[in-house]
Design a protein around this motif. Sequence first.
Motif, PDB file in Angstrom:
ATOM      1  N   ALA A  40      21.401  -2.461  34.050  1.00 25.51           N
ATOM      2  CA  ALA A  40      21.283  -1.050  33.692  1.00 25.51           C
ATOM      3  C   ALA A  40      22.465  -0.243  34.214  1.00 25.51           C
ATOM      4  O   ALA A  40      22.985   0.649  33.527  1.00 25.51           O
ATOM      5  CB  ALA A  40      19.967  -0.479  34.235  1.00 25.51           C
ATOM      6  N   LEU A  41      22.932  -0.566  35.429  1.00 24.14           N
ATOM      7  CA  LEU A  41      24.075   0.149  36.000  1.00 24.14           C
ATOM      8  C   LEU A  41      25.335  -0.087  35.176  1.00 24.14           C
ATOM      9  O   LEU A  41      26.043   0.862  34.801  1.00 24.14           O
ATOM     10  CB  LEU A  41      24.294  -0.304  37.447  1.00 24.14           C
ATOM     11  CG  LEU A  41      25.510   0.292  38.145  1.00 24.14           C
ATOM     12  CD1 LEU A  41      25.339   1.792  38.333  1.00 24.14           C
ATOM     13  CD2 LEU A  41      25.748  -0.400  39.488  1.00 24.14           C
ATOM     14  N   VAL A  42      25.621  -1.350  34.880  1.00 28.49           N
ATOM     15  CA  VAL A  42      26.829  -1.674  34.123  1.00 28.49           C
ATOM     16  C   VAL A  42      26.752  -1.100  32.709  1.00 28.49           C
ATOM     17  O   VAL A  42      27.724  -0.520  32.200  1.00 28.49           O
ATOM     18  CB  VAL A  42      27.035  -3.201  34.079  1.00 28.49           C
ATOM     19  CG1 VAL A  42      28.207  -3.558  33.172  1.00 28.49           C
ATOM     20  CG2 VAL A  42      27.263  -3.748  35.484  1.00 28.49           C
ATOM     21  N   PHE A  43      25.615  -1.231  32.062  1.00 21.61           N
ATOM     22  CA  PHE A  43      25.475  -0.752  30.688  1.00 21.61           C
ATOM     23  C   PHE A  43      25.620   0.764  30.601  1.00 21.61           C
ATOM     24  O   PHE A  43      26.339   1.281  29.732  1.00 21.61           O
ATOM     25  CB  PHE A  43      24.113  -1.171  30.131  1.00 21.61           C
ATOM     26  CG  PHE A  43      23.851  -0.676  28.743  1.00 21.61           C
ATOM     27  CD1 PHE A  43      24.448  -1.282  27.640  1.00 21.61           C
ATOM     28  CD2 PHE A  43      23.002   0.405  28.529  1.00 21.61           C
ATOM     29  CE1 PHE A  43      24.209  -0.818  26.359  1.00 21.61           C
ATOM     30  CE2 PHE A  43      22.758   0.869  27.246  1.00 21.61           C
ATOM     31  CZ  PHE A  43      23.365   0.259  26.159  1.00 21.61           C
ATOM     32  N   THR A  44      24.973   1.486  31.494  1.00 21.78           N
ATOM     33  CA  THR A  44      25.045   2.948  31.440  1.00 21.78           C
ATOM     34  C   THR A  44      26.440   3.458  31.795  1.00 21.78           C
ATOM     35  O   THR A  44      26.885   4.469  31.253  1.00 21.78           O
ATOM     36  CB  THR A  44      24.014   3.572  32.389  1.00 21.78           C
ATOM     37  OG1 THR A  44      24.169   3.010  33.707  1.00 21.78           O
ATOM     38  CG2 THR A  44      22.601   3.315  31.898  1.00 21.78           C
ATOM     39  N   MET A  45      27.152   2.758  32.670  1.00 17.78           N
ATOM     40  CA  MET A  45      28.498   3.199  33.030  1.00 17.78           C
ATOM     41  C   MET A  45      29.495   2.877  31.931  1.00 17.78           C
ATOM     42  O   MET A  45      30.464   3.610  31.721  1.00 17.78           O
ATOM     43  CB  MET A  45      28.925   2.570  34.351  1.00 17.78           C
ATOM     44  CG  MET A  45      28.072   3.001  35.529  1.00 17.78           C
ATOM     45  SD  MET A  45      28.785   2.598  37.136  1.00 17.78           S
ATOM     46  CE  MET A  45      30.086   3.817  37.245  1.00 17.78           C
TER      47      MET A  45
END
Length: 277
Positions: A40-45
């Motif tokens: 979720a962190l990588v995708f949203t960033m």
Amino acid sequence: MTRYGFSLSRLCLVAKRDIMENWKKNLYNCLTLYAILASALVFTMLRLHGVYEKIPNGFWVCMALVAFGGWAVVLSNVMEPMATKAKRIAFLMVPATNLEKYLWRLIYVTVGFVVSFTVALLATDLTYLLLNSIFGWEEYRSLTAMAFGTSLISFENQSGMSDGSWLLTVWSFVITLWGYSFFVLGGTFWRRRAFVKTVGCILLAFLLLLTAMQWVPLSAEHSFYEWVHTVMADEGKATIAVSLLTAVFFLFTVLNLWLGYRLFRRSQIVGFKRSKL
């Protein structure tokens, strides 16, 4: 000796046995939480197209969904040692009282999930630090510190406000516990697919409630909302009303946990027919 009373040493014995037998499963659950949070962190960033001025709000939303949804799933598996006949025999033959076994399972699914989620969040924090040092996106800010720091600031702000705001915070917390107590009750009633069945029952009850509200006369509905508005407009009456509702739903929470304990006490090695569903 194990039929009466409460012994902390026996409780620790049950905890040691449960943790040692399920360490692989606990590690797998922690890795699953980490994989979801890190993805979720990588995708949203990446959705920011190279603008990394702050942690995206989408990550915090995903983190909240994982925290509340994951906790509900774990609570539904409160009686996982009773899922099969072999596990049921091993768990019921542990030299401890039913209260000690049930209490430990509650501690295991509540505190255990908090620990697993915290470890997963710390691992996600290290992943963010690594990515930040490689790509030089922005000045590093700890995800864990921001998450827990925001909660502490909100708690301190609420504690410094009026009694009404403080009671609303307590009311929200008790309502959350009441909702999650249904998953504990469902986990003791159903031994397999308890989460799906509990969610289905909650949705069915919600639909029945909405249907019943359609049959309420319009005048009665208006008078009820007018009465609620009148009560909430008066600070003194609102405080009394919220306090009473908080106490009532806290008792409902204790009732659900007690019913779950009663169902666990009736557990047999063979089990009921509903465990095969």
